[in-house]
Design a protein around this motif. Structure first.
Motif, PDB file in Angstrom:
ATOM      1  N   GLY A   1      -3.487  -4.058  15.288  1.00 57.69           N
ATOM      2  CA  GLY A   1      -3.376  -4.136  13.832  1.00 57.69           C
ATOM      3  C   GLY A   1      -1.910  -4.075  13.429  1.00 57.69           C
ATOM      4  O   GLY A   1      -1.149  -3.269  13.953  1.00 57.69           O
ATOM      5  N   SER A   2      -1.491  -4.922  12.505  1.00 59.16           N
ATOM      6  CA  SER A   2      -0.080  -4.995  12.136  1.00 59.16           C
ATOM      7  C   SER A   2       0.144  -4.632  10.675  1.00 59.16           C
ATOM      8  O   SER A   2      -0.792  -4.640   9.863  1.00 59.16           O
ATOM      9  N   LEU A   3       1.401  -4.329  10.357  1.00 58.60           N
ATOM     10  CA  LEU A   3       1.754  -4.078   8.961  1.00 58.60           C
ATOM     11  C   LEU A   3       1.501  -5.318   8.114  1.00 58.60           C
ATOM     12  O   LEU A   3       1.122  -5.215   6.939  1.00 58.60           O
ATOM     13  N   ARG A   4       1.701  -6.489   8.697  1.00 54.97           N
ATOM     14  CA  ARG A   4       1.441  -7.732   7.950  1.00 54.97           C
ATOM     15  C   ARG A   4      -0.038  -7.858   7.610  1.00 54.97           C
ATOM     16  O   ARG A   4      -0.396  -8.322   6.517  1.00 54.97           O
ATOM     17  N   ASP A   5      -0.917  -7.441   8.544  1.00 59.00           N
ATOM     18  CA  ASP A   5      -2.360  -7.476   8.270  1.00 59.00           C
ATOM     19  C   ASP A   5      -2.707  -6.546   7.112  1.00 59.00           C
ATOM     20  O   ASP A   5      -3.503  -6.895   6.230  1.00 59.00           O
ATOM     21  N   VAL A   6      -2.103  -5.362   7.119  1.00 59.39           N
ATOM     22  CA  VAL A   6      -2.359  -4.392   6.051  1.00 59.39           C
ATOM     23  C   VAL A   6      -1.814  -4.917   4.728  1.00 59.39           C
ATOM     24  O   VAL A   6      -2.480  -4.834   3.689  1.00 59.39           O
ATOM     25  N   ALA A   7      -0.601  -5.475   4.758  1.00 58.86           N
ATOM     26  CA  ALA A   7       0.016  -6.007   3.537  1.00 58.86           C
ATOM     27  C   ALA A   7      -0.854  -7.109   2.936  1.00 58.86           C
ATOM     28  O   ALA A   7      -1.054  -7.164   1.714  1.00 58.86           O
ATOM     29  N   GLU A   8      -1.389  -7.964   3.796  1.00 57.74           N
ATOM     30  CA  GLU A   8      -2.237  -9.061   3.309  1.00 57.74           C
ATOM     31  C   GLU A   8      -3.495  -8.527   2.640  1.00 57.74           C
ATOM     32  O   GLU A   8      -3.927  -9.034   1.602  1.00 57.74           O
ATOM     33  N   LYS A   9      -4.076  -7.476   3.229  1.00 59.68           N
ATOM     34  CA  LYS A   9      -5.300  -6.907   2.652  1.00 59.68           C
ATOM     35  C   LYS A   9      -5.013  -6.261   1.295  1.00 59.68           C
ATOM     36  O   LYS A   9      -5.835  -6.329   0.380  1.00 59.68           O
ATOM     37  N   VAL A  10      -3.836  -5.631   1.166  1.00 67.17           N
ATOM     38  CA  VAL A  10      -3.481  -4.985  -0.103  1.00 67.17           C
ATOM     39  C   VAL A  10      -3.043  -6.007  -1.144  1.00 67.17           C
ATOM     40  O   VAL A  10      -3.184  -5.796  -2.349  1.00 67.17           O
ATOM     41  N   GLY A  11      -2.495  -7.133  -0.654  1.00 69.14           N
ATOM     42  CA  GLY A  11      -2.006  -8.158  -1.572  1.00 69.14           C
ATOM     43  C   GLY A  11      -0.543  -8.000  -1.924  1.00 69.14           C
ATOM     44  O   GLY A  11      -0.140  -8.333  -3.046  1.00 69.14           O
ATOM     45  N   ILE A  12       0.249  -7.477  -0.965  1.00 73.59           N
ATOM     46  CA  ILE A  12       1.679  -7.335  -1.186  1.00 73.59           C
ATOM     47  C   ILE A  12       2.415  -7.972  -0.010  1.00 73.59           C
ATOM     48  O   ILE A  12       1.804  -8.376   0.982  1.00 73.59           O
ATOM     49  N   THR A  13       3.731  -8.063  -0.114  1.00 69.76           N
ATOM     50  CA  THR A  13       4.524  -8.675   0.939  1.00 69.76           C
ATOM     51  C   THR A  13       4.778  -7.683   2.067  1.00 69.76           C
ATOM     52  O   THR A  13       4.634  -6.471   1.903  1.00 69.76           O
ATOM     53  N   HIS A  14       5.199  -8.216   3.220  1.00 67.56           N
ATOM     54  CA  HIS A  14       5.560  -7.358   4.340  1.00 67.56           C
ATOM     55  C   HIS A  14       6.721  -6.428   3.984  1.00 67.56           C
ATOM     56  O   HIS A  14       6.656  -5.222   4.259  1.00 67.56           O
ATOM     57  N   PRO A  15       7.797  -6.927   3.342  1.00 66.86           N
ATOM     58  CA  PRO A  15       8.859  -6.010   2.906  1.00 66.86           C
ATOM     59  C   PRO A  15       8.342  -4.969   1.915  1.00 66.86           C
ATOM     60  O   PRO A  15       8.818  -3.831   1.886  1.00 66.86           O
ATOM     61  N   GLY A  16       7.361  -5.363   1.102  1.00 66.47           N
ATOM     62  CA  GLY A  16       6.799  -4.432   0.126  1.00 66.47           C
ATOM     63  C   GLY A  16       6.122  -3.249   0.789  1.00 66.47           C
ATOM     64  O   GLY A  16       6.278  -2.100   0.354  1.00 66.47           O
ATOM     65  N   ILE A  17       5.370  -3.513   1.856  1.00 61.86           N
ATOM     66  CA  ILE A  17       4.693  -2.406   2.533  1.00 61.86           C
ATOM     67  C   ILE A  17       5.696  -1.541   3.292  1.00 61.86           C
ATOM     68  O   ILE A  17       5.548  -0.317   3.370  1.00 61.86           O
ATOM     69  N   ARG A  18       6.771  -2.156   3.796  1.00 61.25           N
ATOM     70  CA  ARG A  18       7.773  -1.372   4.531  1.00 61.25           C
ATOM     71  C   ARG A  18       8.618  -0.526   3.587  1.00 61.25           C
ATOM     72  O   ARG A  18       9.273   0.413   4.032  1.00 61.25           O
ATOM     73  N   HIS A  19       8.577  -0.823   2.307  1.00 67.77           N
ATOM     74  CA  HIS A  19       9.240   0.038   1.324  1.00 67.77           C
ATOM     75  C   HIS A  19       8.562   1.411   1.311  1.00 67.77           C
ATOM     76  O   HIS A  19       9.216   2.443   1.154  1.00 67.77           O
ATOM     77  N   HIS A  20       7.239   1.422   1.476  1.00 66.36           N
ATOM     78  CA  HIS A  20       6.483   2.673   1.464  1.00 66.36           C
ATOM     79  C   HIS A  20       6.362   3.274   2.857  1.00 66.36           C
ATOM     80  O   HIS A  20       6.416   4.498   3.029  1.00 66.36           O
ATOM     81  N   PHE A  21       6.181   2.422   3.864  1.00 67.72           N
ATOM     82  CA  PHE A  21       6.013   2.878   5.247  1.00 67.72           C
ATOM     83  C   PHE A  21       6.893   2.003   6.138  1.00 67.72           C
ATOM     84  O   PHE A  21       6.483   0.897   6.517  1.00 67.72           O
ATOM     85  N   PRO A  22       8.089   2.484   6.464  1.00 70.04           N
ATOM     86  CA  PRO A  22       9.053   1.667   7.218  1.00 70.04           C
ATOM     87  C   PRO A  22       8.538   1.172   8.566  1.00 70.04           C
ATOM     88  O   PRO A  22       8.896   0.090   9.016  1.00 70.04           O
ATOM     89  N   THR A  23       7.691   1.976   9.239  1.00 69.46           N
ATOM     90  CA  THR A  23       7.168   1.581  10.543  1.00 69.46           C
ATOM     91  C   THR A  23       5.659   1.756  10.577  1.00 69.46           C
ATOM     92  O   THR A  23       5.068   2.462   9.747  1.00 69.46           O
ATOM     93  N   LYS A  24       5.029   1.127  11.562  1.00 72.50           N
ATOM     94  CA  LYS A  24       3.584   1.261  11.716  1.00 72.50           C
ATOM     95  C   LYS A  24       3.209   2.700  12.074  1.00 72.50           C
ATOM     96  O   LYS A  24       2.147   3.192  11.676  1.00 72.50           O
ATOM     97  N   SER A  25       4.073   3.376  12.820  1.00 74.87           N
ATOM     98  CA  SER A  25       3.813   4.786  13.149  1.00 74.87           C
ATOM     99  C   SER A  25       3.804   5.652  11.897  1.00 74.87           C
ATOM    100  O   SER A  25       3.007   6.588  11.781  1.00 74.87           O
ATOM    101  N   ASP A  26       4.692   5.365  10.941  1.00 74.81           N
ATOM    102  CA  ASP A  26       4.703   6.104   9.675  1.00 74.81           C
ATOM    103  C   ASP A  26       3.372   5.926   8.948  1.00 74.81           C
ATOM    104  O   ASP A  26       2.816   6.877   8.389  1.00 74.81           O
ATOM    105  N   LEU A  27       2.866   4.699   8.961  1.00 77.16           N
ATOM    106  CA  LEU A  27       1.598   4.422   8.290  1.00 77.16           C
ATOM    107  C   LEU A  27       0.447   5.121   9.016  1.00 77.16           C
ATOM    108  O   LEU A  27      -0.452   5.673   8.371  1.00 77.16           O
TER     109      LEU A  27
END
Length: 220
Positions: free
Chosen positions: A51-77
């Motif tokens: 599972g990737s941050l891009r997969d999560v971002a797509e499900k939420v409806g935001i960009t990859h940089p947008g999700i990394r603003h809140h969670f810089p790494t997958k481990s943080d998430l």
């Protein structure tokens, strides 16, 4: 955490209070929660490694940089997901204070209630399997979780032994381990066959440990 909060002690260095800042932080908190809930689904289906941050971002409806603003790494998430899961469990446990067999009854009810959200069961098993490796970021979390769970059940069965509720020769530590193993096993079976009644199986396990089999079911 107080980062970003304006000071109000009259210090001339204090940043100006901006209107709408409270709404801004509330919106950010809502977005973080949406990301965590989306991550639960992604990690449940694909596991943490795939599972990737891009997969999560797509499900939420935001960009990859947008999700990394809140969670810089997958481990943080992942850590946020695990904290959310643990907070949910603690919130339920703190609503009532029980001891002895009532703890085990509450344990069975809580595990059975998980079927209302099968995604959480899928997530736990997907992550627990991967986290058996010492290098996995969730390894420590699951080690602590199982230790804490076994301690809770051990204390409950020790009280039951002192009250004469356990079968002769039943050791509280072994009873706790058996109940924990049964819990893990029946949930794994349930993921493959949703017809299984989790509460029924766990109550059967409790019955074999008790002096009085009728006590295996809680008083309604």
């Amino acid at each position: 955490m107080t980062e970003g909060n304006p000071r109000s002690d009259g210090d001339p260095a204090a940043p100006p209070v901006r209107r709408g800042s409270r709404g801004k932080y509330a919106k950010s908190a809502e977005r973080r929660r949406a990301i965590v809930l989306a991550a639960i689904e992604v990690f449940s289906k694909s596991g943490f490694r795939d599972g990737s941050l891009r997969d999560v971002a797509e499900k939420v409806g935001i960009t990859h940089p947008g999700i990394r603003h809140h969670f810089p790494t997958k481990s943080d998430l992942l850590q946020a997901v695990l904290r959310w899961r643990e907070d949910e469990a603690l919130a339920k446990a703190n609503r009532v204070r029980l001891d002895g067999i009532d703890v085990v009854h509450a344990w069975i009810a809580a595990v059975a209630d998980n079927v209302q959200n099968p995604t959480l069961i899928e997530l736990e098993f997907a992550l627990a399997g991967e986290a058996s490796s010492a290098g996995h970021p969730a390894h420590g979390h699951f080690a602590r979780l199982y230790t804490k769970s076994e301690e809770i059940l051990h204390r409950a069965f020790a009280v039951m032994r002192d009250r004469g509720q356990l079968r002769d020769g039943t050791e509280p530590a072994l009873a706790a381990r058996a109940m924990l193993a049964c819990t893990q096993g029946v949930q794994a079976l349930w993921l493959r066959d949703r017809r299984i009644d989790i509460a029924e199986v766990l109550q059967a396990q409790l019955t074999v440990l008790l002096r009085d089999p009728l006590a295996s079911k809680p008083v309604q």
